[in-house]
Design an enzyme around this catalytic site. Structure first.
Site, PDB file in Angstrom:
ATOM      1  N   SER A 235      49.292  33.834  39.746  1.00 27.84           N
ATOM      2  CA  SER A 235      48.205  34.379  40.595  1.00 27.84           C
ATOM      3  C   SER A 235      48.635  34.877  41.879  1.00 27.84           C
ATOM      4  O   SER A 235      49.541  34.105  42.380  1.00 27.84           O
ATOM      5  CB  SER A 235      46.918  33.518  40.542  1.00 27.84           C
ATOM      6  OG  SER A 235      46.104  34.048  41.368  1.00 27.84           O
TER       7      SER A 235
ATOM      8  N   TYR B  44      46.452  40.932  42.204  1.00 31.47           N
ATOM      9  CA  TYR B  44      44.970  41.548  42.881  1.00 31.47           C
ATOM     10  C   TYR B  44      45.331  42.525  43.634  1.00 31.47           C
ATOM     11  O   TYR B  44      46.284  42.468  44.622  1.00 31.47           O
ATOM     12  CB  TYR B  44      44.180  40.372  43.687  1.00 31.47           C
ATOM     13  CG  TYR B  44      43.596  39.420  42.625  1.00 31.47           C
ATOM     14  CD1 TYR B  44      42.729  39.977  41.716  1.00 31.47           C
ATOM     15  CD2 TYR B  44      43.732  38.011  42.665  1.00 31.47           C
ATOM     16  CE1 TYR B  44      41.676  39.071  40.776  1.00 31.47           C
ATOM     17  CE2 TYR B  44      43.216  37.259  41.972  1.00 31.47           C
ATOM     18  CZ  TYR B  44      42.041  37.885  41.009  1.00 31.47           C
ATOM     19  OH  TYR B  44      41.515  36.850  40.228  1.00 31.47           O
TER      20      TYR B  44
ATOM     21  N   THR C  51      44.812  42.656  37.439  1.00 26.49           N
ATOM     22  CA  THR C  51      43.579  41.999  37.340  1.00 26.49           C
ATOM     23  C   THR C  51      42.533  42.973  37.729  1.00 26.49           C
ATOM     24  O   THR C  51      42.294  43.542  38.765  1.00 26.49           O
ATOM     25  CB  THR C  51      43.247  40.688  37.881  1.00 26.49           C
ATOM     26  OG1 THR C  51      43.904  39.810  37.061  1.00 26.49           O
ATOM     27  CG2 THR C  51      41.805  40.329  37.592  1.00 26.49           C
TER      28      THR C  51
ATOM     29  N   LYS D   6      44.045  43.489  32.876  1.00 22.41           N
ATOM     30  CA  LYS D   6      43.534  42.295  32.782  1.00 22.41           C
ATOM     31  C   LYS D   6      42.009  42.452  32.991  1.00 22.41           C
ATOM     32  O   LYS D   6      41.638  42.778  34.043  1.00 22.41           O
ATOM     33  CB  LYS D   6      44.025  41.086  33.355  1.00 22.41           C
ATOM     34  CG  LYS D   6      43.445  39.885  32.674  1.00 22.41           C
ATOM     35  CD  LYS D   6      44.100  38.471  33.407  1.00 22.41           C
ATOM     36  CE  LYS D   6      43.377  37.165  33.170  1.00 22.41           C
ATOM     37  NZ  LYS D   6      42.010  37.151  33.696  1.00 22.41           N
TER      38      LYS D   6
ATOM     39  N   HIS E 262      37.378  37.225  32.627  1.00 20.05           N
ATOM     40  CA  HIS E 262      37.589  36.215  33.796  1.00 20.05           C
ATOM     41  C   HIS E 262      37.112  34.624  33.539  1.00 20.05           C
ATOM     42  O   HIS E 262      36.418  34.123  34.423  1.00 20.05           O
ATOM     43  CB  HIS E 262      36.811  36.838  34.935  1.00 20.05           C
ATOM     44  CG  HIS E 262      37.630  36.386  36.304  1.00 20.05           C
ATOM     45  ND1 HIS E 262      38.605  37.484  36.853  1.00 20.05           N
ATOM     46  CD2 HIS E 262      38.002  35.448  37.203  1.00 20.05           C
ATOM     47  CE1 HIS E 262      39.261  37.097  37.797  1.00 20.05           C
ATOM     48  NE2 HIS E 262      38.953  36.026  37.796  1.00 20.05           N
TER      49      HIS E 262
END
Length: 365
Positions: A112, A136, A162, A231, A255
């Protein structure tokens, strides 16, 4: 001493219960909670159970093959560790322990952007693990491009963008219990974005650009030497747009039920997306995978692979890298058993004829 040596933990549900006893209330709320009334979060698990398996007999299942092909690469099995933030809340070794545990099973780990280990550090400390990087997109595109460049330089194999977090969902468990704050310095991407001091998950989420759009996906796909997956897709419309804007794959995901409550469970959204773009993109899915039979059903519905999230955190909490290995090994053993008993010995050849709406689910509606 291993947790398993004290109490026999034989299923992912066992690990969940044991981890809940180990974690402090704030961390448990962050990991285990969902958005709103948590309807979607619960339905992610329930939706796989609404499908029944239609097994085939007398097909010869003495040799079974769980391997699949994802983004043109043959993988030993369809399990991928989902991107999850702040893993050092579960274990001091955090993402490094997760990667080491995943590597023992041949699973890819997706790191992440909000991990408590940077992309370069993970590559150095767990080089044996296949790695994807979840991005992100921050308002400062320069920071996002630098994160992408780090992933490329350090041997990551795919970029997962994402798109379902323009703002943070309403997570009432976190509001009630108070989630542990972390310093910005614990998350290297936050430091790169100029963050300082103590931050809550809401503060970290505020770094994400709420104006992200399909043009950005097109730009990342054009600029990235890595294949890009989008995603957070739940509709055929968005899956087609992902294909049109250069993505190589989509991850059907809500999510973990943590963003907008009452959206479709991933299992319910998957078939229409596969029908719309399955011949153009690799379709993956996450959300509610708790049994090997869930993995079989996902592949039968057209997913190339599945991402597993919370159960990995439960293993990490209880026994670090060993716990992660054990959780993934349980799923793989269950998948092997399901392939045999369903009369479908090769995971790559599963198809929708193996699943049907469950009569018990239809009757309960």
């Amino acid at each position: 001493m291993s947790t398993e040596s004290q109490h026999p933990l034989v299923s992912l549900a066992d690990y969940e219960l044991a981890a809940a006893d180990r974690l402090d209330p704030g961390t448990l709320a962050y990991y285990a909670g969902g958005a709103g009334d948590e309807i979607t979060m619960r339905d992610n698990v329930a939706a796989w159970r609404r499908l029944a398996i239609a097994p085939r007999m007398l097909v010869g299942v003495g040799q079974r093959d769980p391997s699949v092909t994802v983004l043109g690469q043959r993988r030993p099995h369809p399990l991928i560790v989902a991107p999850m933030a702040f893993q050092r809340l579960a274990n001091p070794d955090g993402e490094v322990a997760t990667a080491r545990g995943a590597a023992r099973t041949g699973a890819i780990m997706c790191l992440s952007t909000l991990g408590t280990t940077s992309a370069p550090a993970l590559a150095q400390d767990a080089p044996e693990c296949g790695r994807w990087f979840q991005l992100y997109v921050f308002a400062d595109r320069g920071v996002s491009r630098e994160l992408m460049a780090q992933a490329v330089e350090h041997g990551y194999e795919a970029l997962v963008v994402t798109v379902d977090l323009p703002v943070l969902g309403v997570r009432e468990r976190e509001l009630r219990t108070g989630v542990h704050a972390a310093t910005a310095e614990a998350v290297s991407s936050a430091v790169a974005a100029g963050a300082k001091g103590v931050m809550t998950p809401t503060d970290f989420a505020a770094l994400v650009d709420p104006d992200l759009n399909w043009y950005d996906i097109e730009r990342f796909a054009a600029e990235s030497p890595l294949p890009v997956l989008v995603k957070g897709v739940l509709t055929p419309r968005d899956a087609r747009l992902a294909a049109e804007n250069g993505a190589r794959g989509v991850i059907v995901s809500n999510h973990g039920g943590r963003q907008l409550d009452t959206v479709l469970a991933s299992a319910d959204a998957l078939p229409a997306i596969v029908e719309a773009v399955g011949d153009r993109l690799d379709v993956l899915v996450d959300g509610g995978i708790r049994r090997g039979t869930d993995v079989l059903k996902a592949l039968a519905l057209g997913a190339r692979a599945v991402l597993v999230g919370r159960p990995v955190l439960w293993g990490l909490t209880l026994d670090g890298a060993d716990g992660v290995t054990r959780v993934l090994s349980i799923l793989l053993a269950e998948l092997d058993n399901a392939l045999a008993l369903a009369g479908a010995p090769r995971a790559a050849e599963l198809d929708k004829s193996l699943v049907t709406p469950a009569p018990w689910a239809v009757q309960s509606r």
